[in-house]
Scaffold this motif. Structure first.
Motif, PDB file in Angstrom:
ATOM      1  N   ASN A   1     -18.540 -14.193  -9.041  1.00 51.32           N
ATOM      2  CA  ASN A   1     -18.740 -14.298  -7.601  1.00 51.32           C
ATOM      3  C   ASN A   1     -17.539 -15.030  -7.005  1.00 51.32           C
ATOM      4  O   ASN A   1     -17.322 -16.213  -7.288  1.00 51.32           O
ATOM      5  N   LEU A   2     -16.747 -14.319  -6.214  1.00 56.00           N
ATOM      6  CA  LEU A   2     -15.516 -14.896  -5.677  1.00 56.00           C
ATOM      7  C   LEU A   2     -15.767 -15.916  -4.584  1.00 56.00           C
ATOM      8  O   LEU A   2     -14.834 -16.607  -4.145  1.00 56.00           O
ATOM      9  N   ASN A   3     -17.027 -16.048  -4.120  1.00 57.63           N
ATOM     10  CA  ASN A   3     -17.360 -17.075  -3.137  1.00 57.63           C
ATOM     11  C   ASN A   3     -17.714 -18.401  -3.789  1.00 57.63           C
ATOM     12  O   ASN A   3     -17.925 -19.396  -3.101  1.00 57.63           O
TER      13      ASN A   3
ATOM     14  N   LEU B   1       0.835  -1.199   0.000  1.00 54.68           N
ATOM     15  CA  LEU B   1       0.000   0.000   0.000  1.00 54.68           C
ATOM     16  C   LEU B   1       0.867   1.246   0.000  1.00 54.68           C
ATOM     17  O   LEU B   1       1.895   1.306   0.679  1.00 54.68           O
ATOM     18  N   GLU B   2       0.441   2.245  -0.746  1.00 51.17           N
ATOM     19  CA  GLU B   2       1.057   3.562  -0.707  1.00 51.17           C
ATOM     20  C   GLU B   2       0.109   4.534  -0.031  1.00 51.17           C
ATOM     21  O   GLU B   2      -1.021   4.182   0.318  1.00 51.17           O
ATOM     22  N   ALA B   3       0.531   5.758   0.150  1.00 48.86           N
ATOM     23  CA  ALA B   3      -0.287   6.765   0.836  1.00 48.86           C
ATOM     24  C   ALA B   3      -1.635   6.915   0.136  1.00 48.86           C
ATOM     25  O   ALA B   3      -1.714   6.949  -1.098  1.00 48.86           O
ATOM     26  N   GLY B   4      -2.687   6.993   0.939  1.00 35.47           N
ATOM     27  CA  GLY B   4      -4.022   7.241   0.407  1.00 35.47           C
ATOM     28  C   GLY B   4      -4.698   6.047  -0.209  1.00 35.47           C
ATOM     29  O   GLY B   4      -5.746   6.197  -0.863  1.00 35.47           O
ATOM     30  N   GLU B   5      -4.164   4.828   0.023  1.00 29.99           N
ATOM     31  CA  GLU B   5      -4.721   3.652  -0.625  1.00 29.99           C
ATOM     32  C   GLU B   5      -5.366   2.693   0.368  1.00 29.99           C
ATOM     33  O   GLU B   5      -5.064   2.697   1.568  1.00 29.99           O
ATOM     34  N   VAL B   6      -6.244   1.829  -0.181  1.00 30.35           N
ATOM     35  CA  VAL B   6      -6.872   0.765   0.604  1.00 30.35           C
ATOM     36  C   VAL B   6      -6.783  -0.540  -0.186  1.00 30.35           C
ATOM     37  O   VAL B   6      -6.736  -0.529  -1.411  1.00 30.35           O
ATOM     38  N   ARG B   7      -6.768  -1.645   0.551  1.00 29.01           N
ATOM     39  CA  ARG B   7      -6.801  -2.972  -0.077  1.00 29.01           C
ATOM     40  C   ARG B   7      -8.155  -3.599   0.224  1.00 29.01           C
ATOM     41  O   ARG B   7      -8.620  -3.594   1.379  1.00 29.01           O
ATOM     42  N   VAL B   8      -8.782  -4.136  -0.826  1.00 29.00           N
ATOM     43  CA  VAL B   8     -10.126  -4.692  -0.698  1.00 29.00           C
ATOM     44  C   VAL B   8     -10.117  -6.146  -1.135  1.00 29.00           C
ATOM     45  O   VAL B   8      -9.618  -6.474  -2.219  1.00 29.00           O
ATOM     46  N   ALA B   9     -10.657  -7.030  -0.286  1.00 31.59           N
ATOM     47  CA  ALA B   9     -10.920  -8.407  -0.686  1.00 31.59           C
ATOM     48  C   ALA B   9     -12.249  -8.404  -1.432  1.00 31.59           C
ATOM     49  O   ALA B   9     -13.291  -8.093  -0.858  1.00 31.59           O
ATOM     50  N   LEU B  10     -12.202  -8.711  -2.715  1.00 27.73           N
ATOM     51  CA  LEU B  10     -13.397  -8.615  -3.540  1.00 27.73           C
ATOM     52  C   LEU B  10     -14.298  -9.827  -3.353  1.00 27.73           C
ATOM     53  O   LEU B  10     -13.830 -10.967  -3.273  1.00 27.73           O
ATOM     54  N   VAL B  11     -15.595  -9.569  -3.305  1.00 27.90           N
ATOM     55  CA  VAL B  11     -16.604 -10.616  -3.179  1.00 27.90           C
ATOM     56  C   VAL B  11     -17.294 -10.860  -4.517  1.00 27.90           C
ATOM     57  O   VAL B  11     -17.617 -11.991  -4.871  1.00 27.90           O
ATOM     58  N   ALA B  12     -17.501  -9.787  -5.282  1.00 26.35           N
ATOM     59  CA  ALA B  12     -18.183  -9.912  -6.567  1.00 26.35           C
ATOM     60  C   ALA B  12     -17.671  -8.838  -7.522  1.00 26.35           C
ATOM     61  O   ALA B  12     -17.342  -7.723  -7.106  1.00 26.35           O
TER      62      ALA B  12
END
Length: 350
Positions: free
Chosen positions: A346-348, A49-60
Motif C-alpha cells: 500500500n503506497l499510502n 511518455l511515448e505514443a500510446g502510453e499513460v503514467r499512473v501514480a500507484l496506490v496499491a
C-alpha cells in the motif's frame, strides 16, 4: 514491454538529492534474477511518455506467488533484467500521451502486465490499464485482475461451466482458488472448496462455497464425493498440482474437465488411461498466453469482471497491507502462500 527502465543505478547506490527527486520514482529492482536479497528499493529516472502510453501514480500493488517465482528466476519464462517485480496494481492516471483520448488524468485504473509494477508509479501502454467503475476500492482493485481473469478464463472460456454443474476448487483459500469459488457461484455452479487450513476454508465459505473439504484429510476423495451427494464432480479447478491432481482427476464424472492452472505442489504424473476411461479432458489454462494471443477477448473479460465487482458480486480478499519499504517481507510472505487472502503493498502507508 510492461515497463520502461533506463539508466538504472547500481544496487545499493545512494538516494538522489532531494531537489532531484521530482524527476525520479521509487521501485524495487534487481540487476539479476534471484532471491529477495538481490532486490533493493531505489530511486529511478522517470521515463518520458511515448505514443500510446499513460503514467499512473500507484496506490496499491498486489504481490503473488507467481510474482515471487518470476523474481527468483524460477518461472517457466525468464523476464529481462534489470527486473522490477509486480504484475497487478491500481492507481490514478497522472499523465497521458497526446494520442490517448479515452483515458484522462484523474481516472482510477487497474494496471496489468507481466512485471514492472512494484513501484510508486509506472508507465504502461493504454491497453494495459482499465478504468475502474464506481464501488471498487483501489486496494482491492490491485489484487483483482490476475486472479479473477484467470478464474473466468478457466471456468468460462476453457471449461464452459453450466448452471447446476459441480465445480471442485483446489487451493480455494489462495488467490486464484478464492476467485474461482466466486466465479463458479456467479455461473450457477455447486462449489466444493478444498483448502489446507481452517482459516482458508472459512474464507472460501465466505466467498460462496457450498461445502469445504480439508485438503490434508486422509479420506479426501470420500469427503469430496459426500459433499456432492455421493456423485463425482463435473469440473476441477486445479492451481496446485502434485499429488492433488491425481486424486482430483479420479473424482471427475464422465465427460468431466480438469483445469490445470498451476503447479506449486509439483508437476503431476497422471496415468493416461484415466482420461480415456472417464471420457474426461485435461485442459491447460495459460492466462499470459491468452492475453498475448487474444487481447480483445481478454479485455472484454476484464471489463465484464469489473462490472460484476462494481455490482458487489465479486470481491477479492486482502489479508494484510504493507508499505513498500517492507517489500522483502511481502515477497517472503507471498512465497509461503499461507495467508487467507492477498498480500498488498500500500503506497499510502509509511
Amino acid at each position: 514491454m510492461t515497463y520502461k527502465l533506463s539508466e538504472v543505478g547500481a544496487a545499493g547506490a545512494s538516494s538522489p538529492p532531494k531537489r532531484e527527486r521530482q524527476s525520479m520514482y521509487r521501485a524495487v529492482v534487481a540487476d539479476e534474477l534471484g532471491p529477495v536479497g538481490h532486490y533493493t528499493l531505489r530511486h529511478l529516472p522517470r521515463p518520458q511518455l511515448e505514443a500510446g502510453e499513460v503514467r499512473v501514480a500507484l496506490v496499491a500493488v498486489g504481490i503473488s506467488y507467481v510474482d515471487v517465482l518470476t523474481a527468483e528466476g524460477n518461472y517457466q519464462v525468464k523476464p529481462p533484467v534489470p527486473f522490477i517485480p509486480g504484475s497487478e496494481a491500481a492507481g490514478v492516471v497522472i499523465e497521458t500521451a497526446p494520442d490517448v483520448p479515452d483515458v484522462s488524468v484523474g481516472d482510477r485504473v487497474v494496471c496489468g502486465g507481466w512485471y514492472g509494477l512494484l513501484a510508486d508509479e509506472c508507465v504502461l501502454p493504454r491497453d494495459a490499464v482499465t478504468p475502474i467503475p464506481p464501488g471498487i476500492d483501489l486496494v482491492e482493485a490491485a489484487v483483482f485482475p490476475a486472479s479473477f481473469s484467470t478464474a473466468w478464463h478457466a471456468l468460462v472460456d476453457r471449461a464452459h461451466v453450466r448452471p447446476g454443474e459441480t465445480v471442485l476448487v483446489l487451493g480455494a483459500g489462495g488467490a486464484t482458488g478464492y476467485a474461482a469459488v466466486q466465479v463458479a457461484k456467479v455461473l450457477g455452479a455447486h462449489v466444493i472448496a478444498s483448502a489446507s487450513t481452517h482459516e482458508k476454508r472459512a474464507l472460501a465459505t465466505g466467498g460462496g462455497a457450498d461445502a469445504t473439504i480439508d485438503a490434508r484429510a486422509a479420506d479426501w476423495r470420500d469427503a469430496v464425493k459426500a459433499a456432492n451427494g455421493g456423485m463425482p464432480v463435473d469440473v476441477v479447478f486445479d492451481p496446485i498440482g502434485g499429488a492433488a491432481t491425481d486424486a482430483a482427476f479420479r473424482s471427475l464424472a464422465w465427460c468431466g474437465r480438469h483445469l490445470i492452472v498451476g503447479f506449486p505442489g509439483g508437476i503431476a504424473s497422471l496415468r493416461t488411461n484415466l482420461p480415456l476411461l472417464k471420457g474426461a479432458s485435461l485442459v491447460g489454462v495459460n492466462i499470459r498466453q491468452f492475453y498475448l494471443s487474444q487481447p480483445d477477448k481478454a479485455a472484454a473479460n476484464m471489463a465484464h469482471l469489473l462490472d460484476l465487482a462494481s455490482a458487489g458480486r465479486l470481491r477479492p480478499a486482502v489479508a494484510r497491507n504493507y508499505p513498500i519499504e517492507d517489500y522483502a517481507l511481502v515477497m517472503a510472505e507471498a512465497a509461503k502462500g499461507e495467508s487467507a487472502g492477498r498480500i498488498v503493498v500500500n503506497l499510502n502507508m509509511r
